[in-house]
Scaffold this active site. Structure first.
Site, PDB file in Angstrom:
ATOM      1  CB  ILE A   1      -0.779  -0.167   1.161  1.00  0.00           C
ATOM      2  CG1 ILE A   1      -1.532   1.309   1.193  1.00  0.00           C
ATOM      3  CG2 ILE A   1      -0.445  -0.166   2.285  1.00  0.00           C
ATOM      4  CD1 ILE A   1      -2.696   1.564   2.087  1.00  0.00           C
ATOM      5  CB  CYS A   2       1.063   4.326   1.018  1.00  0.00           C
ATOM      6  SG  CYS A   2       1.300   5.311   1.011  1.00  0.00           S
TER       7      CYS A   2
END
Length: 202
Positions: free
Chosen positions: A104-105
């Site tokens: 994520i991210c």
């Protein structure tokens, strides 16, 4: 019992893994002992999260029994534009044998740097964000979505920790689908009916 590994690194973004580990605890609270959580870092040294919380890992990635891993969770942070060779090598090895990896991210930039997004559907903070990685050649597979799962790799922007967690719950079959749906409905809308469904399903 299989191990779900949460990779701990300095500046790891607190909100991006919190829903997932809380869901894992909820499943264990209901008597599901298929998975255990291990927080591992490169070197087993204490890390400081983006929110300033000091985390003492359970151990070192180097000591991990890879055959015991059910999933690897890579939270975002400010350091993914370089380094992290051990955990990125682990991610590649796990995907090769069909073991789920969640990024994520900022962690999506990490997996992009080692070519893991070049041939599979994925998302991130933005296509331009992934363009920072000279090794990235997967623009044609980029989807502007809150989360994308290709069956083994789950990717999400930092603004979608709920969707990221939901996709991982479903991939791991961590909870029955009615509970996942009620959980997601509650945390995205706050509607009391979802709380009642969640309470009734447990």
């Amino acid at each position: 019992m299989k191990t779900i590994v949460l990779y701990a690194t300095d500046t790891m973004a607190d909100w991006e893994y919190s829903y997932f580990v809380a869901g894992l605890a909820m499943a264990r609270g209901q008597g599901d002992d298929r998975y255990r959580l291990q927080v591992l870092s490169d070197g087993a040294e204490e890390v400081t999260t983006l929110g300033g919380i000091r985390v003492s890992p359970d151990g070192d990635l180097a000591d991990l029994d890879v055959s015991s891993v059910a999933a690897l969770i890579l939270p975002g942070g400010d350091t993914w534009n370089e380094g992290h060779e051990k955990v990125l090598g682990l991610a590649a090895a796990l995907l090769e044998v069909g073991t789920p990896v969640g990024a994520i991210c900022g962690a999506t930039l990490g997996v992009a740097r080692v070519g893991l997004l070049n041939a599979r559907p994925h998302t991130s903070n933005a296509l331009e964000f992934l363009g920072q990685a000279t090794e990235y050649a997967g623009a044609e597979h980029y989807l502007d979505e809150k989360t994308v799962s290709d069956g083994t790799l789950v990717t999400a922007p930092g603004t979608a920790p709920l969707e990221f967690s939901k996709a991982l719950f479903e991939l791991l079959e961590l909870l029955p689908q009615p509970i996942i749906d009620a959980w997601y409905g509650l945390y995205t809308t706050g509607d009391k009916k979802y709380y009642e469904q969640l309470a009734g399903a447990q």
